[in-house]
Design a protein around this motif. Structure first.
Motif, short mmCIF file in Angstrom:
data_model
loop_
_atom_site.label_atom_id
_atom_site.label_comp_id
_atom_site.label_asym_id
_atom_site.label_seq_id
_atom_site.Cartn_x
_atom_site.Cartn_y
_atom_site.Cartn_z
N UNK A 52 50.70 20.61 -29.51
CA UNK A 52 49.31 20.49 -29.08
C UNK A 52 48.97 19.10 -28.56
N UNK A 53 49.86 18.14 -28.77
CA UNK A 53 49.59 16.75 -28.38
C UNK A 53 50.20 16.46 -27.02
N UNK A 54 49.37 16.16 -26.00
CA UNK A 54 49.91 15.98 -24.65
C UNK A 54 50.65 14.65 -24.49
N UNK A 83 48.46 28.77 -33.13
CA UNK A 83 48.01 27.67 -32.28
C UNK A 83 49.18 26.85 -31.77
N UNK A 84 50.15 26.58 -32.63
CA UNK A 84 51.30 25.78 -32.23
C UNK A 84 52.19 26.56 -31.27
N UNK A 85 52.37 27.85 -31.54
CA UNK A 85 53.20 28.66 -30.64
C UNK A 85 52.53 28.80 -29.27
N UNK A 120 53.03 25.97 -27.02
CA UNK A 120 54.35 26.00 -26.39
C UNK A 120 54.42 27.01 -25.24
N UNK A 121 53.26 27.48 -24.84
CA UNK A 121 53.13 28.45 -23.74
C UNK A 121 53.75 29.80 -24.08
N UNK A 122 53.71 30.15 -25.36
CA UNK A 122 54.16 31.49 -25.76
C UNK A 122 53.16 32.52 -25.28
N UNK A 123 53.59 33.56 -24.57
CA UNK A 123 52.65 34.60 -24.13
C UNK A 123 51.91 35.20 -25.32
N UNK A 124 50.63 35.51 -25.10
CA UNK A 124 49.81 36.03 -26.17
C UNK A 124 50.38 37.26 -26.84
N UNK A 170 58.01 26.31 -33.61
CA UNK A 170 57.03 25.26 -33.34
C UNK A 170 56.45 24.71 -34.63
N UNK A 171 56.35 25.54 -35.66
CA UNK A 171 55.83 25.10 -36.95
C UNK A 171 56.92 25.00 -38.01
#
Length: 375
Positions: free
Chosen positions: A43-45, A272-274, A277-281, A31-32
């Motif tokens: 992060x941008x919808x 934040x970027x990951x 992308x709905x990455x599990x915590x 993502x980064x």
């Protein structure tokens, strides 16, 4: 035998799960590390266009669609400039009406998907702003770095450096007001940009290697008549500016820094970027470790001669609490630690690297006051 077989099966499953987790962490770090220039960050919808009318465009109701200020609206093959939300328009329960200032190219029809971008302009300083400029090549350590140069009578050049997922078109927002004040501007590409050499590993490094391209631009400016320079950077471009001011052998010729939404913790920004992308915590620490290993990044806690604490020149920072990519709290801490050198201009309601967009007039006046004694 059954016990041995069961144990072996459990070990195999654990190893497979571990390998899957590592692979997922590696994918999340993309993502980064592989954010494509000119495309929205996660992060941008994406917003749906519900319709257009004379001077109006209707978008999905979202916090992004309600932001104050002026933005580019980008779709696949289309670009427009949208102004503030129209208070007098009829808004639906699920829609927002903004002022439509112009369509730069393409069309926007009902059902199209689009996103807000800081870029009001597309093209180059000539096609977008009607300004005379030169295409120049800055000799970088990996090869030539294309740049736009706009001449001016003042002896101090501003070197503009875009950040994560952006292009040098971002600088077009500020080129016109700088040009009006006769300040020479060099808008730089750096490794990984279209037309510039790729990073050897194909990854972004949060400014930890890219700063050398900014250093090359500093030397180019000094070799071509600049007495000194001011570095203006957005996002990871601000990180590059900080590192250049600390590490360049020409740092005594850097008169000041202008930082918009600086990335002061690559680990926090990557998380934040990951997460966007709905990455599990549970996988976010793996994403950080994957990025560190793949791109050989210094940890935030490692001794770093280019850490923000090392700033030694007048610095103006534009940032605000609505940035979900680079935390404002870190910028506040940075400013509080250097009250004599760092001025923080707080901008509310603006997303990452779009502080100008929320209130262009205030931004430009603050920038003018900061630059006047330097240029």
């Amino acid at each position: 035998m059954r016990t041995v077989t069961a144990t072996a099966a459990a070990v195999t499953a654990a190893l497979a799960a571990g390998a899957a987790s590592v692979a997922a962490g590696r994918l999340a770090s993309d993502a980064a590390l592989k954010a494509p220039p000119g495309r929205p960050l996660p992060t941008e919808p994406r917003l749906t266009v519900h319709g257009t009318a004379a001077g109006q465009i209707t978008l999905t109701r979202d916090l992004a669609a309600l932001r104050p200020g002026r933005y580019g609206l980008a779709g696949d093959g289309s670009h427009a400039v949208v102004g503030p939300v129209l208070a007098t328009a009829e808004h639906g329960a699920d829609t927002v009406v903004r002022r439509l200032e112009r369509v730069t190219h393409g069309t926007f029809r009902a059902g199209d998907r689009a996103w807000l971008t800081p870029n009001l302009h597309v093209g180059n300083p000539g096609t977008a702003l009607g300004l005379d400029y030169s295409d120049v090549d800055v000799p970088g350590e990996l090869g030539p770095l294309p740049a736009w140069f706009l001449p001016g009578a003042r002896p101090t050049w501003v070197i503009a450096v875009h950040g994560l997922a952006a292009t040098r078109e971002h600088a077009l927002n500020l080129i016109a007001p700088l040009h009006e004040r006769h300040v020479p501007v060099l808008a730089l590409t750096h490794r990984g940009d279209a037309g510039a050499p790729p990073s050897p590993d194909g990854l972004h490094h949060f400014g930890q290697t890219e700063w050398r391209d900014v250093d090359a631009a500093v030397h180019y400016a000094l070799d071509h008549g600049a007495r000194q320079v001011v570095l203006l950077g957005w996002s990871t471009g601000a990180t590059m500016a900080l590192r250049t001011a600390a590490l360049s052998d020409a740092r005594d010729r850097i008169a000041g820094l202008v930082l918009d939404s600086p990335v002061l913790s690559w680990e926090t920004t990557l998380r934040a970027l990951a997460a966007a992308r709905r990455t599990p915590g549970v996988l976010l620490p793996l994403a950080v470790r994957a990025a560190q290993g793949r791109a050989h990044l210094h940890t935030d806690h490692a001794a770093d001669p280019a850490a923000p604490e090392s700033v030694t020149v007048p610095t103006l920072v534009f940032h605000g609490p609505d940035d979900t990519v680079a935390p404002w709290r870190l910028t506040r801490r940075f400013a509080d630690a250097h009250p004599r050198l760092v001025s923080l201009h707080t901008v509310r309601g603006a997303p990452h690297a779009a502080m100008w967009n929320a209130d262009p007039d205030s931004y430009q006046e603050t920038l003018r006051r900061f630059l006047t004694p330097l240029v």
